[in-house]
Every structure is written in C-alpha cells, then in structure tokens.
Design an enzyme around this catalytic site. Structure first.
Site, PDB file in Angstrom:
ATOM      1  N   THR A 154     -11.362  12.010 -14.742  1.00  0.00           N
ATOM      2  CA  THR A 154     -10.684  13.117 -14.353  1.00  0.00           C
ATOM      3  C   THR A 154     -11.887  13.850 -13.305  1.00  0.00           C
ATOM      4  OG1 THR A 154     -11.679  14.400 -16.106  1.00  0.00           O
ATOM      5  CG2 THR A 154      -9.402  13.877 -16.282  1.00  0.00           C
ATOM      6  N   LYS A 180     -15.587   8.031 -20.069  1.00  0.00           N
ATOM      7  CA  LYS A 180     -15.311   9.198 -18.922  1.00  0.00           C
ATOM      8  C   LYS A 180     -15.989  10.485 -19.491  1.00  0.00           C
ATOM      9  CE  LYS A 180     -12.660  11.825 -18.620  1.00  0.00           C
ATOM     10  NZ  LYS A 180     -12.664  13.380 -18.840  1.00  0.00           N
ATOM     11  N   THR A 191     -16.560  16.555 -23.820  1.00  0.00           N
ATOM     12  CA  THR A 191     -15.432  16.030 -23.045  1.00  0.00           C
ATOM     13  C   THR A 191     -15.507  14.654 -22.859  1.00  0.00           C
ATOM     14  OG1 THR A 191     -14.443  18.496 -22.544  1.00  0.00           O
ATOM     15  CG2 THR A 191     -13.683  16.636 -21.252  1.00  0.00           C
ATOM     16  N   GLU A 277     -21.029  17.381 -14.012  1.00  0.00           N
ATOM     17  CA  GLU A 277     -20.529  18.242 -12.951  1.00  0.00           C
ATOM     18  C   GLU A 277     -21.725  19.062 -12.285  1.00  0.00           C
ATOM     19  OE1 GLU A 277     -16.060  18.928 -14.816  1.00  0.00           O
ATOM     20  OE2 GLU A 277     -17.602  20.380 -14.932  1.00  0.00           O
ATOM     21  N   ASN A 432     -16.264  24.304 -11.951  1.00  0.00           N
ATOM     22  CA  ASN A 432     -15.612  24.901 -13.255  1.00  0.00           C
ATOM     23  C   ASN A 432     -14.757  26.204 -13.001  1.00  0.00           C
ATOM     24  OD1 ASN A 432     -15.887  22.991 -15.489  1.00  0.00           O
ATOM     25  ND2 ASN A 432     -17.820  22.939 -14.506  1.00  0.00           N
ATOM     26  N   THR A 437      -7.066  26.310 -10.618  1.00  0.00           N
ATOM     27  CA  THR A 437      -6.897  27.061  -9.403  1.00  0.00           C
ATOM     28  C   THR A 437      -6.950  26.582  -8.076  1.00  0.00           C
ATOM     29  OG1 THR A 437      -8.888  28.293  -9.251  1.00  0.00           O
ATOM     30  CG2 THR A 437      -7.174  29.094 -10.650  1.00  0.00           C
TER      31      THR A 437
END
Length: 437
Positions: A154, A180, A191, A277, A432, A437
């Site tokens: 993702t 992942k 996650t 990230e 994040n 959005t």
C-alpha cells in the site's frame, strides 16, 4: 560461514509453489492489488496474528481455520480495503472470497487462508475481487513471486522479498518470503503482512512453535510509530516437496530449519522498518547484559520505539541522553552504574558515566547511514478515493545492511536482544495527515 545461501525466487523459490499478482480494480489507480500464493499439494500451515482486540475479518477467518485444520493450499491477499471493523458483512465477504477462490482452484475452501490490507472500516470491493479471481488463478506461475509482492503493498516504497537455501539430509531445502509494511508498525505485530513458504516436511505443532519463536525475534521486534494494527498476519506454509524426512521434534535438523526461518523473518522485518513512512535510515538496537532475553528485548524495543531517539537520529544528533532515558523507562531493573552505550564505533557512556567523543564525527556516522540525496521529498500517499499508493520513483531505499547501530549494555547477565526501527521524519506526519484525504 553461513549455513545457508541467498537465492532468487521469493515465495516461489521453494519447490511446489506458484504465485501471482494482478490489478483487480480494488485500487482506483489501477495498481496491482490482488495476490495469490498456492502450494501444489496440501501444506502444513501456521500463523501469528495481531494482538489487537479489534481485528479484521481475514484475521478472524484464519484463526478459525487454523484451529480446525493445520493445513492449507492457498493464501489470498487483497490490498486497498482492510475489511476491518466491517461487522457481519465483512465476515461474509471473507467467507465468500475463500469460497470463490476454492472453486476457481478446485480445492476445499478449508484450504484457503486470507489476508487484507488497506483502510480500516472499508469492505473489500467484491465486484472487483469476483472478476479478478479467474484472472489471478490463470496468472499463477513458478516465477510469480515478484508480482505477488507488488500486489500486497500500500504505502510501501519498495517490495520486500527474500529466499534462502540450505541442505538437510544431503538435500536442498528452501524458505522464501514476501512482506509488506511501512506505517502503523509496532511490536506485537504491526500493519504488516508476511507470507513464508518452505518445502521441508515439518509436523504441525513444531512448525507453529518455530514460527512463533521466529516472529518474536523479527516482526515482534520492529517499530516505526508505536501503533499496532487490526490486520497483522504472518502465515507460513511447509509442503514437504523437498522430499526430506519429516521433522517432528527439536534436533539438529529442526534447529537448522528454524534458524533459516528466523533469518528470513528478520530480513523481511528489517526491510519493513527501513521502509517506514518517511524514514531515511534503519536503526538496530542491540542490548546485552540483561537478566534474560525477554528483558533485553524489552529494553531494545523501548529504545527503538522512542520518538525522541528516532527524532534525534533523523536530525543526525548523537544525543545519547535520549537513549539512556529510554532504557531507563523500559520497565526492566538494572543498575545505572552498569550502563554502557555505543553509537556505531563511538563510546558515549561507560559504567554510567558520560564519555568524551567527537560529536561532529558521530553526526557524520549518522549521515552515512542514509543517502541524503534520496530523502523523501514531497512523498505523500496518493490516497484520494482511499487509493493507498505512493510514487515509488521519488525515493531510493537502501538495503537493510547499513543500519544505525546502537549498543546498550545494562549489566553482566546473559540476556541479549535486538530490535529494529527507523528515524522519525517530517514526512511521516505529512503522509499520515493526508492518509485518506
């Protein structure tokens, strides 16, 4: 010299496995989003899952299946929708997914295991899944591991894959894996999804025990941001196609196989932490001198997960006080006068006393662990319509063999432990903050 060697092939390197990855329309971008791993024969199956009390339908489904049966043929994974916190309909979607795949493969639905990743609260787009399964099955290939690895990601910036080979009873035995994960990563699973294949023959109970211990030393020892997810799954298959004698109890062969399994899991776990990230470097915390392995691991995970430590590393600031403070709040008793801290080759504290060191040189060491020309610039998940993909051309990710090394000794005990994390950059907040959005 290592008892194994790295080979190509990922989850299809072991004998008797095929894999595939396709775009099924689950992501609006058209990126690959549906993956499949299949064993030619029934395989012994084991799993380790999230410790969260809020779980995705796929986690509940796999737990239920593994309680009633210790074998499986296939792992189906969708990316884009987590199918977590989706109530009864989410469960029914999971069951229907397994049944559709089983029909396409002409196997029992009891032989199918499931995984999902994406936005929590969103059901799987069943129309895309239903249309995609025949194409997915048709795409199965002995060289399909790379496609499967791409289809499960993702916000990851890179795919994560490895395969190792060793010899047991004079025959080659292989273990392969893909994973992942990038954000919402913390010990007790994160996650993350990881799928491991093996061609050895192992008894169900022993394979589950091996996987649990390997998880504790790998996926349960990484942290990016302190958040545990709803979908975390580590699933491992062992199909016996190496034709080696069955391993049914701990002994030399079992220890060798477990060591290789742990190595595969650690590589994949470190790759997840390195791909955190907004991360620019991997951090490895090595703790020794504790009263037990559990105590050492607790200290290591606390340091690796400290936002202050992670921020200092991002700023290339050798602020050892933050390391000492994190060790002290880990909930593990030790004498402050025994504390020793090193950053790379730089001794920062000895016997609880600060040491003189070249701060500029230590800062340069931190800079060398990241490719400064490839720090994330304007790398944001393109999550319009909950797409959860990133522009992978903007960031180069180093291999996991160049981490920031933090060594901490807390006494004279025999307990040792390692944990992995990454630095905390401005881009983590940006990614994040704009997640859906």
């Amino acid at each position: 010299m290592s008892e194994w060697q790295e080979i190509s092939g990922g989850v299809t390197a072991p004998r008797g496995y095929k894999a595939a990855g396709i775009a099924a329309g689950l992501k609006p971008s058209g990126a690959m989003d549906l993956a499949l791993i299949v064993s030619d024969v029934e395989a012994i199956a084991a799993g380790v899952f999230t410790m969260s009390q809020v779980t995705a339908a796929c986690v509940d489904y796999c737990r239920h299946r593994l309680l009633s049966s210790s074998s499986a043929r296939a792992i189906l994974c969708n990316a884009g929708q987590a199918n977590a916190s989706t109530g009864k309909q989410g469960w029914l979607d999971a069951v229907e997914s397994a049944m559709m795949l089983a029909q396409a493969l002409n196997i029992s639905s009891d032989s199918v295991l499931l995984a999902s990743t994406g936005v929590i609260g969103q059901r799987i787009r069943m129309d895309g899944l239903k249309a995609g399964i025949p194409k997915l099955v048709e795409s199965l290939s002995e060289t399909g591991s790379d496609a499967a690895a791409k289809a499960i990601i993702t916000t990851d910036l890179v795919t994560k894959s490895i395969a190792l080979e060793t010899t047991i009873n004079d025959k080659p035995v292989r273990i392969g894996g893909i994973s992942k994960g990038s954000g919402m990563i913390h010990p007790n699973m994160a996650t993350m999804l990881a799928f491991v294949t093996c061609d050895a023959a192992v008894s169900p109970a022993l394979w589950q025990e091996m996987l649990g211990r390997a998880a504790d030393k790998s996926f349960n020892a990484i942290t990016v941001d302190g958040d545990t997810s709803t979908n975390d799954s580590l699933i491992a298959l062992a199909n016996g196609q190496s034709r080696t004698p069955a391993i049914t109890e701990m002994g030399a062969e079992a220890k060798k196989l477990e060591a290789m399994l742990t190595e595969v899991c650690q590589y994949l776990a470190k790759a997840i932490a390195r791909d955190g990230e907004g991360a620019t470097c991997l951090i490895e915390v090595q703790v020794s001198g504790a009263t037990s392995e559990r105590a050492a691991l607790q200290i290591a995970k606390t340091i690796a997960g400290s936002s202050l430590v992670k921020s200092a590393i991002f700023g290339r600031d050798p602020n050892w006080g933050r390391i000492a403070a994190a060790a002290g709040r880990a909930g593990v008793p030790f004498e402050q006068s025994d504390l020793r801290i090193k950053l790379g080759d730089f001794l920062l504290m000895e016997q609880g006393q600060p040491q003189q060191f070249e701060k500029k040189a230590a800062s340069e060491y931190l800079k060398q662990t990241a490719d400064e020309s490839s720090l994330p610039k304007d790398v944001v998940a393109t999550n319009n319509s909950n797409d959860l993909t990133v522009d992978r051309d903007k960031v180069k990710i180093q291999r996991v063999d160049n981490p920031v090394i933090i060594e901490v000794c807390v006494g004279n005990g025999k307990g040792e432990g390692k944990a992995w994390g990454c630095d905390l950059s401005y881009d983590y907040v940006k990614i994040n903050a704009e997640y859906t959005t």
